[in-house]
Scaffold this active site. Structure first.
Site, PDB file in Angstrom:
ATOM      1  N   CYS A 132      13.631  56.108  30.219  1.00  0.00           N
ATOM      2  CA  CYS A 132      12.762  55.746  31.353  1.00  0.00           C
ATOM      3  C   CYS A 132      12.662  54.233  31.565  1.00  0.00           C
ATOM      4  CB  CYS A 132      11.375  56.355  31.162  1.00  0.00           C
ATOM      5  SG  CYS A 132      10.745  56.209  29.482  1.00  0.00           S
ATOM      6  N   HIS A 245       5.303  52.847  33.637  1.00  0.00           N
ATOM      7  CA  HIS A 245       5.722  51.841  32.662  1.00  0.00           C
ATOM      8  C   HIS A 245       5.828  50.493  33.374  1.00  0.00           C
ATOM      9  CE1 HIS A 245       6.475  54.967  29.881  1.00  0.00           C
ATOM     10  NE2 HIS A 245       7.770  54.890  29.742  1.00  0.00           N
TER      11      HIS A 245
END
Ligand code: A2P
Length: 339
Positions: A132, A245
């Site tokens: 990710c 994130h």
């Protein structure tokens, strides 16, 4: 009528698997049959797709018979064991785990950067979805690399708990509730309390002092960008955020470019949203990027410590672009151009 495909989602009850089903629905993926797979624990469960209840089946022999594509997000060991079997049973696998990413015969793909690599799916019937943190970084670095060749990347991440899975989201929520109610805080998923804290440790430690997550960012960036000369160093940190994130990225380019050059190229880049207006307090944040498929980038500035340096800040939804959306985008290109 446009061709339709039979799609399996393996790990359908997990945080990413569930979002994969959501992305297939939202993006109107041409599906004639959807097969949802999980472990024995999920026997008897159903999940909703386009308003209908679809039963969850227990993963086993024959699970992929008759399927064209299988999206996997059920952990590394499940992928290691079952992805080759899925291909044998006829389904091309798009795998979200780290099990196959560095296999030289398996393409590792971010559609905005290296869609052409999907053609290599025939080697093993597996296409790997990157980590990710790496996906959102290369979406931004790809266009800058094409402009001025990136020599070095220094990245620090601020990673949401959803990256660990559904159980980590519950752990953070339970800890916040316990703190609020004055009860003792328990932890099972992480080695320490994550609420009101942060943990500079994601995945296991390697002999060189880096964590596996940090080394994924190093090696996967080079593989996706097709340039093993790009030097990367990373520090990955878990923070008490649920979705999204964030990354502070410092790059050194071969050719000197200005922050304005970077803004210009990123304003045109696919999958990128420029949010860079500090005077008006506009910069990317997880609460804004959550639920979106774009990578938000801002705080673009000249690195005052070196001439060919640029600093930037980027944020993306780790479950969407960082996992489910990227996998579904790969499946879209695979079916449109190859199946
Ligand atoms: P289950 O819900 O039946 O345990 P997360 O990353 O959010 O924890 O989700 C992991 C996903 O992978 C879940 O859908 C989980 O199913 C599935 N899974 C984990 N181990 C296996 C396994 N051995 N076989 C099939 N599915 C698995």
């Amino acid at each position: 009528m446009a061709k339709q495909y039979r799609v399996a989602v393996c790990g359908a009850t997990g945080a990413v698997g569930n979002q994969m089903i959501g992305c297939l629905e939202e993006r109107n993926f041409p599906i004639s049959e959807l097969r949802l797979l999980a472990s024995e624990r999920s026997r008897g469960k159903t999940l909703t797709y386009k308003g209908e209840q679809v039963p969850v089946q227990v993963l086993g022999q024959g699970s992929f018979k008759g399927m064209d594509v299988a999206l996997f997000s059920a952990g590394g060991s499940t992928s290691e064991q079952w992805a080759p079997l899925a291909w044998k049973e006829g389904a091309v696998v798009v795998d979200n785990s780290s099990a196959w990413r560095m296999d030289p015969d398996v393409p590792l793909v971010v559609p905005e950067v290296n869609p052409q690599d999907i053609a290599q799916y025939k080697n093993k019937g597996i296409i790997a979805n990157p980590n990710c943190s790496t996906i959102q970084m290369v979406v931004v670095l790809g266009p800058i690399h094409n402009l001025a060749r990136i020599e070095r990347v220094v990245v620090s991440t601020y990673q949401a708990v959803s990256g660990t899975g559904q159980k980590a989201i519950v752990e953070l929520q339970d800890q916040l509730k316990a703190l609020y109610e004055g009860r003792p805080v328990e932890h099972k998923v992480y080695p320490y309390q994550i609420a009101m804290n942060l943990i500079p440790h994601i995945d296991v430690f390697k002999d060189n002092g880096y964590t596996k997550e940090e080394m994924k960012m190093v090696l996967e960036t080079q593989k996706i960008m097709g340039d093993s000369s790009i030097k990367v160093t990373a520090t990955c940190v878990r923070v008490p955020v649920v979705y999204g994130h964030s990354e502070a990225v410092n790059i050194t380019t071969a050719r000197q470019i200005s922050p304005e050059d970077v803004r210009r190229v990123l304003a045109q880049a696919p999958g990128v949203k420029l949010v860079d207006d500090p005077a008006n307090k506009r910069y990317p944040m997880p609460l804004e990027a959550a639920g979106q498929d774009l990578t938000y980038v801002g705080r673009i500035r000249q690195d005052i410590s070196q001439e060919r340096g640029i600093d930037l800040w980027l944020v993306a939804d780790n479950i969407r672009k960082g996992a489910a959306t990227n996998a579904v985008q790969i499946a879209e290109i695979l079916t449109r151009d190859y199946l």
